[in-house]
Design a protein around this motif. Structure first.
Motif, PDB file in Angstrom:
ATOM      1  N   LYS A 163       0.852  -1.198   0.000  1.00 34.20           N
ATOM      2  CA  LYS A 163       0.000   0.000   0.000  1.00 34.20           C
ATOM      3  C   LYS A 163       0.887   1.247   0.000  1.00 34.20           C
ATOM      4  CE  LYS A 163      -3.660  -2.378   2.514  1.00 34.20           C
ATOM      5  NZ  LYS A 163      -4.392  -2.494   3.783  1.00 34.20           N
ATOM      6  N   LEU A 189       0.599   5.497  -0.308  1.00 36.46           N
ATOM      7  CA  LEU A 189      -0.234   6.693  -0.341  1.00 36.46           C
ATOM      8  C   LEU A 189       0.659   7.914  -0.536  1.00 36.46           C
ATOM      9  CD1 LEU A 189      -1.819   4.580   1.681  1.00 36.46           C
ATOM     10  CD2 LEU A 189      -3.252   6.593   2.092  1.00 36.46           C
ATOM     11  N   GLY A 248      -2.050  13.727   0.363  1.00 35.38           N
ATOM     12  CA  GLY A 248      -3.443  14.008   0.035  1.00 35.38           C
ATOM     13  C   GLY A 248      -4.283  12.781  -0.267  1.00 35.38           C
ATOM     14  N   ASP A 249      -3.650  11.609  -0.398  1.00 36.13           N
ATOM     15  CA  ASP A 249      -4.406  10.395  -0.698  1.00 36.13           C
ATOM     16  C   ASP A 249      -5.147   9.896   0.539  1.00 36.13           C
ATOM     17  OD1 ASP A 249      -3.510  10.407  -3.269  1.00 36.13           O
ATOM     18  OD2 ASP A 249      -2.047   8.795  -3.014  1.00 36.13           O
ATOM     19  N   SER A 250      -6.368   9.384   0.314  1.00 38.28           N
ATOM     20  CA  SER A 250      -7.119   8.740   1.400  1.00 38.28           C
ATOM     21  C   SER A 250      -7.161   7.231   1.231  1.00 38.28           C
ATOM     22  CB  SER A 250      -8.550   9.299   1.444  1.00 38.28           C
ATOM     23  OG  SER A 250      -9.198   9.111   0.191  1.00 38.28           O
ATOM     24  N   SER A 251      -6.747   6.741   0.059  1.00 46.09           N
ATOM     25  CA  SER A 251      -6.701   5.297  -0.175  1.00 46.09           C
ATOM     26  C   SER A 251      -5.456   4.972  -0.990  1.00 46.09           C
ATOM     27  CB  SER A 251      -7.965   4.835  -0.919  1.00 46.09           C
ATOM     28  OG  SER A 251      -8.087   5.506  -2.158  1.00 46.09           O
ATOM     29  N   ARG A 271      -2.766   3.682  -3.747  1.00 40.78           N
ATOM     30  CA  ARG A 271      -2.735   3.757  -5.212  1.00 40.78           C
ATOM     31  C   ARG A 271      -2.439   2.385  -5.815  1.00 40.78           C
ATOM     32  NH1 ARG A 271      -2.569   8.701  -7.708  1.00 40.78           N
ATOM     33  NH2 ARG A 271      -2.837  10.391  -6.211  1.00 40.78           N
ATOM     34  N   ASP A 275       5.579  11.390   7.541  1.00 38.91           N
ATOM     35  CA  ASP A 275       4.194  11.624   7.165  1.00 38.91           C
ATOM     36  C   ASP A 275       3.544  12.460   8.272  1.00 38.91           C
ATOM     37  OD1 ASP A 275       1.293  11.160   7.120  1.00 38.91           O
ATOM     38  OD2 ASP A 275       1.748   9.762   5.507  1.00 38.91           O
ATOM     39  N   ARG A 297       0.786  12.631   9.438  1.00 37.51           N
ATOM     40  CA  ARG A 297      -0.179  11.929  10.290  1.00 37.51           C
ATOM     41  C   ARG A 297       0.481  11.324  11.516  1.00 37.51           C
ATOM     42  NH1 ARG A 297      -2.926   8.975   5.169  1.00 37.51           N
ATOM     43  NH2 ARG A 297      -0.740   9.098   4.554  1.00 37.51           N
TER      44      ARG A 297
END
Length: 415
Positions: free
Chosen positions: A90, A92, A95-98, A100, A153, A155
């Motif tokens: 995974k 990301l 700005g991605d929420s899921s 790519r 990141d 987050r």
């Protein structure tokens, strides 16, 4: 056991450059850190970690990340292990929420790429946008003692700082290993871009590496070997504590007595250098200027990076003819610049030959005059002549209909 590059050369000596009052210590600007963070990616494979976007082409981007984040401890994965990792990987981007989609393998290449001697892999993900990532990221210089910061990141909310305790280089001067102090990262930060005052220094390799950072030079070399697109260029960084000797000359013809280098974005910091002279100038971006009324010279901007050889500035100068030129007996000539070497001028009615309308052209060390006089009845007469130029002054001769020339001396009208 995770592979970490061994030191190819002894640790660089700690250097503490002298800094004057206008030269702050090397530090990572908060604005730069935010800008560089545009290239970060969150990567989850066998472990959670980070990655750095290093290249793009239509429809896809390539992310560099530690191989252990993608494959775990197996740093020599077989094709079936790589395929299994790709199925669960995974990635990301900002700005991605899921996650790519991964790009399909091409030309027999695997995605993600298997590591090749160091703890590094590249992952391609689909992306239909126009690149907004910063291409000027790579640190131009790294020294022992430089501040280091993990760009994670957002987050995670982590802000971890340390110092470069050791910098090892190969024979070409490329950094092959960075030992960092104070980068006691959190779980999930393997692969975090490691910032330095002059740009991205490398990728943090995680808690188990005792603060080692994989240098960006090594990432770039591996990208070339793996035929991965690479768009990152050197970050424009200037160390004001480092200087270089700048010497000024001028091409034959018209030249100023001196030029002034004004540092950008602080033009109040200025250094003046006389023609055919030299001066020590701090690293930086400078605007070149001359005194009012002096010629217009190229180059008009200069980048100064520290070096052992002199930086030669060879000026190409042209007089500025634009403006109002007055003679002592009431003569006046008004000129509009029409090109680098040309101006269109009107005036000199007090010569008694009518109104001059002429083109003035710079030719080597003089200015030629070619046009016509229009008398009171509307008739035109050929005009020709030649001026010499000096600061705020034109002097020479002009003739009508190729007759006896008359002397003219004009001074630029001051605003």
């Amino acid at each position: 056991m995770r592979a970490v590059l061994a030191a190819a050369v002894g640790l660089a000596a700690l250097q503490q450059p002298y800094c004057h009052a206008s030269c702050p210590p090397r530090a990572i600007a908060a604005a730069s850190a935010r800008e560089w963070s545009q290239n970060l990616a969150a990567v989850t494979g066998a472990r959670s970690g980070q990655g750095l976007v290093v290249g793009w082409q239509p429809g896809e981007v390539w992310v560099a990340a530690p191989a252990h984040v993608i494959f775990g401890e197996d740093l020599q994965p077989a094709p079936d292990v790589i395929a299994k990792a790709a199925a669960t990987l995974k990635v990301l981007l900002p700005g991605d929420s899921s996650p790519r989609r991964l790009c399909p393998p091409r030309w027999g290449a695997l995605n993600p790429t298997p590591p090749s001697g160091i703890d590094l892999s590249f992952v391609c993900v689909e992306w239909a946008g126009i690149p907004l990532f910063n291409a000027g990221l790579v640190a131009r210089d790294l020294r022992v003692g430089d501040e280091l910061r993990l760009l994670a990141d957002p987050r995670t909310g982590a802000e971890i700082r340390g110092r470069a305790m050791g910098v090892s280089r190969d024979d070409s001067g490329a950094v092959v290993d960075i030992q960092a102090g104070g980068l006691a990262g959190l779980h999930g930060l393997s692969g975090a871009a490691t910032a330095s005052p002059s740009g991205i220094a490398g990728l943090y390799l995680g808690l188990e590496t005792s603060g080692h950072v994989l240098p960006i030079d090594s990432v770039r070399r591996q990208a070339k070997t793996a035929r991965i697109p690479w768009q990152l260029s050197e970050h424009e960084f200037f160390d004001c504590a480092q200087t270089r000797r700048v010497c000024v000359t001028a091409q034959a013809g018209i030249a100023p007595a001196a030029i002034t280098l004004r540092r950008l974005p602080s033009p109040s910091e200025a250094t003046q250098i006389g023609l055919n002279d030299c001066a020590d100038v701090a690293e930086g971006k400078y605007e070149l200027s001359v005194s009012s009324g002096d010629p217009k010279c190229e180059p008009s901007f200069l980048l100064v990076h520290a070096g052992t050889s002199d930086l030669a500035v060879d000026l190409s100068c042209m007089p500025l003819l634009m403006g109002v030129w007055n003679g002592g007996d009431g003569q006046q000539l008004r000129c509009v610049q029409t090109g680098v070497r040309d101006a269109q001028c009107v005036g000199l009615g007090d010569l008694g030959w009518g109104i001059l309308n002429a083109r003035l052209s710079v030719e080597g060390d003089h200015i030629s005059i070619l046009g016509w006089f229009t008398d009171a009845t509307g008739n035109t007469h050929d005009a020709s002549g030649r001026f010499a130029w000096s600061v705020n002054s034109l002097s020479g001769q002009i003739a009508r209909d190729h007759g006896t020339p008359t002397a003219v001396r004009l001074s630029r009208e001051r605003n």
